[in-house]
Design a protein around this motif. Sequence first.
Motif, short mmCIF file in Angstrom:
data_model
loop_
_atom_site.label_atom_id
_atom_site.label_comp_id
_atom_site.label_asym_id
_atom_site.label_seq_id
_atom_site.Cartn_x
_atom_site.Cartn_y
_atom_site.Cartn_z
N GLU A 76 0.76 -1.09 0.05
CA GLU A 76 0.01 0.07 -0.19
C GLU A 76 1.12 1.31 0.02
O GLU A 76 0.46 2.16 -0.72
CB GLU A 76 -1.03 -0.13 1.29
CG GLU A 76 -2.15 -1.12 1.05
CD GLU A 76 -2.82 -1.16 2.39
OE1 GLU A 76 -2.65 -0.63 3.43
OE2 GLU A 76 -3.83 -2.06 2.23
N GLU A 77 1.74 1.14 0.49
CA GLU A 77 2.95 2.34 0.80
C GLU A 77 3.54 2.65 -0.53
O GLU A 77 3.54 3.60 -0.86
CB GLU A 77 3.86 2.23 1.82
CG GLU A 77 3.68 2.15 3.21
CD GLU A 77 4.88 1.68 4.18
OE1 GLU A 77 5.72 1.46 3.90
OE2 GLU A 77 4.46 1.59 5.46
N MET A 78 3.88 1.66 -1.20
CA MET A 78 4.46 1.72 -2.47
C MET A 78 3.45 2.19 -3.69
O MET A 78 3.79 2.87 -4.41
CB MET A 78 4.98 0.44 -2.90
CG MET A 78 6.32 -0.17 -2.23
SD MET A 78 7.54 0.92 -2.86
CE MET A 78 8.95 0.30 -1.38
N ALA A 79 2.37 1.68 -3.27
CA ALA A 79 1.41 2.01 -4.65
C ALA A 79 1.02 3.57 -4.24
O ALA A 79 0.96 4.31 -5.37
CB ALA A 79 -0.05 1.18 -4.36
N LEU A 80 0.79 4.00 -3.16
CA LEU A 80 0.71 5.19 -2.85
C LEU A 80 1.73 6.29 -3.31
O LEU A 80 1.76 7.20 -3.96
CB LEU A 80 0.27 5.56 -1.41
CG LEU A 80 0.27 7.05 -0.80
CD1 LEU A 80 -1.25 7.43 -1.56
CD2 LEU A 80 -0.01 7.22 0.64
N ALA A 81 3.14 5.76 -3.05
CA ALA A 81 4.33 6.59 -3.37
C ALA A 81 4.33 6.79 -4.88
O ALA A 81 4.96 7.67 -5.58
CB ALA A 81 5.67 6.13 -2.92
#
Length: 148
Positions: A76-81
């Motif tokens: 989720e962090e990577m997708a947001l970034a």
Amino acid sequence: IWHYLFALRMPGGVAYPRGFFFVNTGVTLLFIGGGSLFESFRLRDGGEAVAEMAGGHLVHPSSTDRKERRLLNIVEEMALASGIACPRVYVLEREAAINAFAAGYHPNQAVLAVTQGALTRLTRDELQGVVGHEFSHILNGDMRMNIK
């Protein structure tokens, strides 16, 4: 005379029946075309089909497993970034090796699969590096090329 009516004489004395190369080329092309159509049909669902064929199970967002939660948080962090939709996450439970892959036809329909070995043996930072690497494949379109 029989020999010359039904065979071509090749250098070295090898004889092939008339149409031998034409028929073998046609049969080979049928196998290649049929296999390509069959695999295209099997992979019509995109990345999910690839992950399930590899033996993966979907990690549900409501998972209470600590390691799966950690993986979901990283994804989720990577997708947001990266500015893309969060891919569906699969775990390959029978794989003890450390590995991962991304699959799908479009970045916003991608799936990310991680082996059980990567999930259990890597630290959060190491797992984040592996997931980040797979996101680079998603963003660069590598996964679409590989699935085709």
